[in-house]
Design a protein around this motif. Structure first.
Motif, PDB file in Angstrom:
ATOM      1  N   VAL A 342       0.707  -1.201  -0.057  1.00 26.90           N
ATOM      2  CA  VAL A 342       0.092  -0.017  -0.086  1.00 26.90           C
ATOM      3  C   VAL A 342       0.800   1.279   0.184  1.00 26.90           C
ATOM      4  CG1 VAL A 342      -1.682   1.293   1.380  1.00 26.90           C
ATOM      5  CG2 VAL A 342      -1.981  -1.303   1.156  1.00 26.90           C
ATOM      6  N   PHE A 343       1.735   1.216   0.735  1.00 26.99           N
ATOM      7  CA  PHE A 343       2.811   2.378   0.757  1.00 26.99           C
ATOM      8  C   PHE A 343       3.403   2.680  -0.671  1.00 26.99           C
ATOM      9  CE2 PHE A 343       7.306   3.335   1.639  1.00 26.99           C
ATOM     10  CZ  PHE A 343       7.009   4.996   2.141  1.00 26.99           C
ATOM     11  N   ASP A 344       3.945   1.536  -1.275  1.00 25.06           N
ATOM     12  CA  ASP A 344       4.383   1.714  -2.527  1.00 25.06           C
ATOM     13  C   ASP A 344       3.323   2.240  -3.538  1.00 25.06           C
ATOM     14  OD1 ASP A 344       6.442   1.572  -4.588  1.00 25.06           O
ATOM     15  OD2 ASP A 344       5.702  -0.539  -5.119  1.00 25.06           O
ATOM     16  N   SER A 345       2.150   1.821  -3.146  1.00 30.46           N
ATOM     17  CA  SER A 345       0.939   2.347  -4.212  1.00 30.46           C
ATOM     18  C   SER A 345       0.806   3.788  -4.055  1.00 30.46           C
ATOM     19  CB  SER A 345      -0.320   1.488  -3.891  1.00 30.46           C
ATOM     20  OG  SER A 345      -1.221   1.979  -4.646  1.00 30.46           O
ATOM     21  N   GLN A 346       0.941   4.158  -2.463  1.00 28.39           N
ATOM     22  CA  GLN A 346       0.728   5.617  -2.787  1.00 28.39           C
ATOM     23  C   GLN A 346       1.834   6.374  -3.362  1.00 28.39           C
ATOM     24  OE1 GLN A 346      -1.583   7.330  -0.863  1.00 28.39           O
ATOM     25  NE2 GLN A 346      -2.945   5.445  -0.906  1.00 28.39           N
ATOM     26  N   LEU A 347       2.940   6.134  -3.131  1.00 28.03           N
ATOM     27  CA  LEU A 347       4.199   6.782  -3.712  1.00 28.03           C
ATOM     28  C   LEU A 347       4.045   6.695  -5.396  1.00 28.03           C
ATOM     29  CD1 LEU A 347       7.308   5.274  -1.878  1.00 28.03           C
ATOM     30  CD2 LEU A 347       6.072   7.413  -1.367  1.00 28.03           C
ATOM     31  N   GLN A 348       3.677   5.712  -5.832  1.00 33.02           N
ATOM     32  CA  GLN A 348       3.323   5.671  -7.366  1.00 33.02           C
ATOM     33  C   GLN A 348       2.236   6.662  -7.644  1.00 33.02           C
ATOM     34  OE1 GLN A 348       2.641   1.734  -8.805  1.00 33.02           O
ATOM     35  NE2 GLN A 348       4.683   1.040  -7.627  1.00 33.02           N
ATOM     36  N   LYS A 349       1.121   6.707  -6.699  1.00 25.43           N
ATOM     37  CA  LYS A 349      -0.092   7.631  -7.062  1.00 25.43           C
ATOM     38  C   LYS A 349       0.529   9.053  -7.064  1.00 25.43           C
ATOM     39  CE  LYS A 349      -4.387   8.911  -5.136  1.00 25.43           C
ATOM     40  NZ  LYS A 349      -4.180  10.466  -4.979  1.00 25.43           N
ATOM     41  N   HIS A 350       1.358   9.270  -5.917  1.00 25.83           N
ATOM     42  CA  HIS A 350       2.061  10.695  -5.961  1.00 25.83           C
ATOM     43  C   HIS A 350       2.797  10.924  -7.293  1.00 25.83           C
ATOM     44  CE1 HIS A 350       0.622  11.509  -1.947  1.00 25.83           C
ATOM     45  NE2 HIS A 350       1.460  10.770  -1.452  1.00 25.83           N
ATOM     46  N   GLU A 351       3.575   9.926  -7.764  1.00 19.45           N
ATOM     47  CA  GLU A 351       4.262  10.033  -8.972  1.00 19.45           C
ATOM     48  C   GLU A 351       3.145  10.260 -10.134  1.00 19.45           C
ATOM     49  OE1 GLU A 351       7.402   7.343 -11.581  1.00 19.45           O
ATOM     50  OE2 GLU A 351       6.106   6.530 -10.039  1.00 19.45           O
ATOM     51  N   LYS A 352       2.369   9.697 -10.167  1.00 21.56           N
ATOM     52  CA  LYS A 352       1.357  10.007 -11.306  1.00 21.56           C
ATOM     53  C   LYS A 352       0.899  11.234 -11.201  1.00 21.56           C
ATOM     54  CE  LYS A 352       0.207   5.086 -12.091  1.00 21.56           C
ATOM     55  NZ  LYS A 352      -1.251   4.102 -11.683  1.00 21.56           N
ATOM     56  N   ASP A 353       0.478  11.818 -10.098  1.00 15.04           N
ATOM     57  CA  ASP A 353      -0.104  13.148  -9.667  1.00 15.04           C
ATOM     58  C   ASP A 353       0.752  14.156 -10.341  1.00 15.04           C
ATOM     59  OD1 ASP A 353      -2.438  12.046  -8.463  1.00 15.04           O
ATOM     60  OD2 ASP A 353      -1.699  12.409  -6.539  1.00 15.04           O
ATOM     61  N   ILE A 354       2.184  14.115  -9.996  1.00 17.26           N
ATOM     62  CA  ILE A 354       2.988  14.939 -10.248  1.00 17.26           C
ATOM     63  C   ILE A 354       3.236  15.010 -11.951  1.00 17.26           C
ATOM     64  CG2 ILE A 354       5.672  15.474 -10.447  1.00 17.26           C
ATOM     65  CD1 ILE A 354       5.802  14.448  -7.598  1.00 17.26           C
ATOM     66  N   LYS A 355       3.423  13.804 -12.745  1.00 18.52           N
ATOM     67  CA  LYS A 355       3.216  13.750 -14.018  1.00 18.52           C
ATOM     68  C   LYS A 355       1.946  14.591 -14.577  1.00 18.52           C
ATOM     69  CE  LYS A 355       6.148   9.624 -14.461  1.00 18.52           C
ATOM     70  NZ  LYS A 355       5.877   8.088 -14.771  1.00 18.52           N
ATOM     71  N   HIS A 356       0.888  14.198 -14.041  1.00 20.02           N
ATOM     72  CA  HIS A 356      -0.436  14.937 -14.585  1.00 20.02           C
ATOM     73  C   HIS A 356      -0.346  16.400 -14.294  1.00 20.02           C
ATOM     74  CE1 HIS A 356      -4.628  15.591 -15.054  1.00 20.02           C
ATOM     75  NE2 HIS A 356      -4.624  16.321 -14.130  1.00 20.02           N
ATOM     76  N   LYS A 357       0.195  16.875 -13.012  1.00 18.17           N
ATOM     77  CA  LYS A 357       0.405  18.440 -12.929  1.00 18.17           C
ATOM     78  C   LYS A 357       1.378  19.089 -13.921  1.00 18.17           C
ATOM     79  CE  LYS A 357      -0.726  18.223  -8.010  1.00 18.17           C
ATOM     80  NZ  LYS A 357      -0.152  18.322  -6.706  1.00 18.17           N
ATOM     81  N   ILE A 358       2.460  18.294 -14.144  1.00 15.28           N
ATOM     82  CA  ILE A 358       3.405  18.763 -15.018  1.00 15.28           C
ATOM     83  C   ILE A 358       2.817  18.889 -16.530  1.00 15.28           C
ATOM     84  CG2 ILE A 358       5.619  18.619 -16.113  1.00 15.28           C
ATOM     85  CD1 ILE A 358       6.004  19.479 -13.467  1.00 15.28           C
ATOM     86  N   ARG A 359       2.110  17.700 -16.829  1.00 14.08           N
ATOM     87  CA  ARG A 359       1.409  17.821 -18.251  1.00 14.08           C
ATOM     88  C   ARG A 359       0.404  19.109 -18.325  1.00 14.08           C
ATOM     89  NH1 ARG A 359      -0.669  13.336 -17.686  1.00 14.08           N
ATOM     90  NH2 ARG A 359      -2.763  13.853 -17.498  1.00 14.08           N
ATOM     91  N   ILE A 360      -0.479  19.340 -17.241  1.00 13.50           N
ATOM     92  CA  ILE A 360      -1.348  20.540 -17.278  1.00 13.50           C
ATOM     93  C   ILE A 360      -0.609  21.742 -17.313  1.00 13.50           C
ATOM     94  CG2 ILE A 360      -3.154  21.577 -16.120  1.00 13.50           C
ATOM     95  CD1 ILE A 360      -4.073  18.906 -17.117  1.00 13.50           C
ATOM     96  N   ILE A 361       0.565  21.704 -16.756  1.00 13.40           N
ATOM     97  CA  ILE A 361       1.318  23.010 -16.522  1.00 13.40           C
ATOM     98  C   ILE A 361       1.759  23.404 -18.078  1.00 13.40           C
ATOM     99  CG2 ILE A 361       3.529  24.230 -15.773  1.00 13.40           C
ATOM    100  CD1 ILE A 361       2.722  23.012 -13.307  1.00 13.40           C
ATOM    101  N   ASN A 362       2.514  22.277 -18.761  1.00 12.60           N
ATOM    102  CA  ASN A 362       2.904  22.408 -20.050  1.00 12.60           C
ATOM    103  C   ASN A 362       1.706  22.718 -20.996  1.00 12.60           C
ATOM    104  OD1 ASN A 362       5.476  21.783 -19.674  1.00 12.60           O
ATOM    105  ND2 ASN A 362       5.135  19.604 -19.786  1.00 12.60           N
TER     106      ASN A 362
END
Length: 593
Positions: A342-362
């Motif tokens: 679950v801990f690794d899954s949460q870290l991966q979720k944060h990773e996807k959120d950062i990628k999504h935010k960078i995509r919107i900012i771009n």
């Protein structure tokens, strides 16, 4: 200052003020003239007789009258000594007087040194004469220095002694008897000293034997009963037929020591076995300590700490942990490993959120014209970090739960336990290195390396690459920062470039952001914020007021002229422009807006 304001009042023609000329073209001429008239205009230059008829006056001799009865005069220095004052607008005369005074003092010092040297030389000669006179006065009789008389007297006395010794038999016999008695006394003293030394040695030996006896008795009393039963019969067997006396007991003791502690002695064999046991036990201690670092972190792996290991072993026995092994495996598989997943899954979720935010900012950045002449825009590049620790951590984290959700009945293995324990131990460690490691690997933002790329809007090819804005000018860095900041604000507020002005509250505070930037980059940033319809509160020094005044609707000037209380003056844009034109830039002296 005109003539009417410079003359404060009518002054007497003998006033001291008229005795002083002020150097023309002096910047403070008017002020100095007014000050002299106010402070010293009433003082009249007169003689001693005329001093009685004026309330304020001064004489050539330095007598000053202030009031009816107060007279003062400073006689500590001569009034005509030019070393104490400067007359005129140049100090050249005073310097000459001072130099002349220095020359006189140097000549006086030189003369005094010469006189001192003469006096010291005379004193030295007087001391020498005094010493010689003392020697002469000591000799009051010629016999004191007549050495021939003394030599003759010594010779006569020696002749007389020899005659007495050689010609008198009785005296010679007495002399021989005296020599024999002296020799007997000397021999007796030597024998006495030897006997005294022998007695002292015997006393020392007796005391040593007594100390050995007491020490042996104490050892005998302290020796455990089972050791006595074990070793006493063996000692008696070894000593059977051996005659022991007080003199030979030390030799017997040395023989026993060689027999048991020698190269082939029993004690050496026992110590060898003991060293082997010690090495084996300490090896096991290190294995236990390595296996359970947290439990044994404060316990050493030395044989001296065996009591701690025995205590923990007995505790394990009393708690019957072996019986809970199956439940422990189940807890590890179902709870701990699941939690790791679950801990690794949460870290991966944060990773996807950062990628999504960078995509919107771009996406927002693509709508901002970065260089109007060449029609370019900025895009943020996001690559995996080259940090080795982050990569290894992600691999180790996956190993903890990989294959753990298969159909195998027994998921628990020693290897799996060690993998989980290794990570949790570093998380729980209070060492600075482990704490920094935990902060790095669990911060998902550290998993990426961010750079910026300027691209042509026509074909998307890259014009310039910005790596941490390194090597760029200050204006380029500011322009790039404003561009990315505007895109981030657009993402934060959910804005779209070019949309119609809405009634939503989009409030942004900019505190001295434009204080050191160039005018061009400041205008660029304000134009971006204007396109986003942001409500701005700008706090900035006044050197940027000419740049931002076209982008704000009201002004609040903060001043603190006395340094105690701040004051705020509020203006609309129209009031500010009116006051600015009216006072010809008076706001440029105001500290902050």
């Amino acid at each position: 200052m005109n003539g009417s304001t410079r003359i404060l009042k009518e002054l007497d023609e003998d006033s001291i003020t008229y005795k002083i000329d002020i150097k023309p073209e002096t910047p403070f001429y008017d002020w100095l003239e007014s000050y002299l008239q106010r402070s010293f205009g009433d003082y009249i230059c007169t003689d001693v007789d005329g001093l009685q008829h004026v309330p304020f006056g001064i004489t050539r001799q330095g007598l000053i009258k202030s009031g009816r009865i107060r007279h003062t005069k400073d006689d500590r220095k001569r009034i005509d000594d030019r070393r104490n004052y400067v007359l005129g607008w140049s100090n050249a005369e005073k310097i000459k007087v001072l130099e002349s005074s220095v020359d006189k003092l140097e000549r006086t010092i030189h003369e005094l040194k010469a006189r001192l040297k003469d006096i010291e030389e005379k004193g030295q000669k007087n001391s020498e004469q005094k010493q010689l006179l003392g020697l002469l006065l000591y000799v009051k009789d010629f016999s004191r220095i007549n050495w021939q008389y003394h030599v003759s007297k010594i010779y006569e006395l020696e002749q007389e002694r020899n005659q007495l010794l050689n010609n008198n038999n009785k005296l010679a016999q007495l002399q021989r008897n005296k020599s024999e008695v002296d020799q007997q006394i000397s021999d007796g003293k030597s024998r006495q000293n030897q006997l005294t030394e022998d007695i002292g040695g015997f006393k020392t030996k007796i005391q040593g034997y007594r100390d050995q006896q007491e020490h042996a008795l104490r050892q005998k009393e302290q020796l455990a009963l089972h050791l006595k039963e074990k070793w006493y019969p063996l000692i008696d067997e070894k000593l059977s037929g051996v005659k022991i006396n007080l003199r030979g007991i030390e030799n017997r003791q040395e023989e026993f020591r060689k027999q048991f502690q020698g190269e082939n002695g029993e004690l050496k064999r026992l110590r060898g076995r003991q060293a082997g046991y010690r090495t084996h036990i300490e090896k096991k201690m290190r294995e236990i300590k390595e296996h359970s670092r947290a439990e044994y972190s404060e316990v050493t792996d030395s044989i001296d700490a065996r009591a701690e290991y025995i205590k923990k072993f007995r505790q394990l026995e009393s708690e019957d942990l072996k019986r809970h092994e199956e439940r422990f495996k189940e807890e590890l598989n179902k709870n701990v490993i699941n939690s790791i997943a679950v801990f690794d899954s949460q870290l991966q979720k944060h990773e996807k959120d950062i990628k999504h935010k960078i995509r919107i900012i771009n996406e927002n950045l693509s709508e901002i014209v970065y260089n109007a002449v060449q029609d370019t825009y900025i895009t943020i590049l996001m690559d995996a970090t080259p940090n080795k620790e982050v990569r290894l951590f992600r691999e180790e984290l996956k190993k903890c739960y990989i294959h753990s959700f298969s159909s195998h009945n027994d998921l628990y293995t020693e290897e799996k336990y060690e993998q989980v324990k290794r990570i949790l131990d570093r998380f729980a460690s209070m060492e600075n290195a482990d704490r920094d490691w935990t902060s790095t690997v669990t911060d998902v933002r550290q998993w990426f390396e961010f750079n910026a790329s300027e691209r042509y809007r026509s074909d998307g090819t890259e014009k310039e690459f910005y790596e941490g804005s390194g090597g760029k000018s200050g204006g380029q860095k500011e322009k790039l920062a404003y561009t990315i900041l505007a895109s981030a604000l657009a993402y934060q507020f959910g804005l779209q470039f070019g949309e119609r002005k809405s009634k939503s509250f989009r409030f942004v505070v900019i505190d001295e952001a434009f204080g050191r930037g160039s005018d061009e980059s400041t205008r660029y940033g304000l134009e971006l914020f204007k396109k986003l319809n942001l409500q701005l509160l700008i706090v900035t020094p006044l050197q940027k007021i000419h740049v931002i005044e076209g982008h704000v609707n009201s002004f609040h000037f903060v001043s603190n002229r006395e340094g105690n209380n701040s004051q705020v003056s509020n203006f609309t844009k129209e009031e500010y422009e009116s006051e600015r034109d009216k006072h010809n830039g008076i706001f440029n002296n105001t500290p902050e807006i």
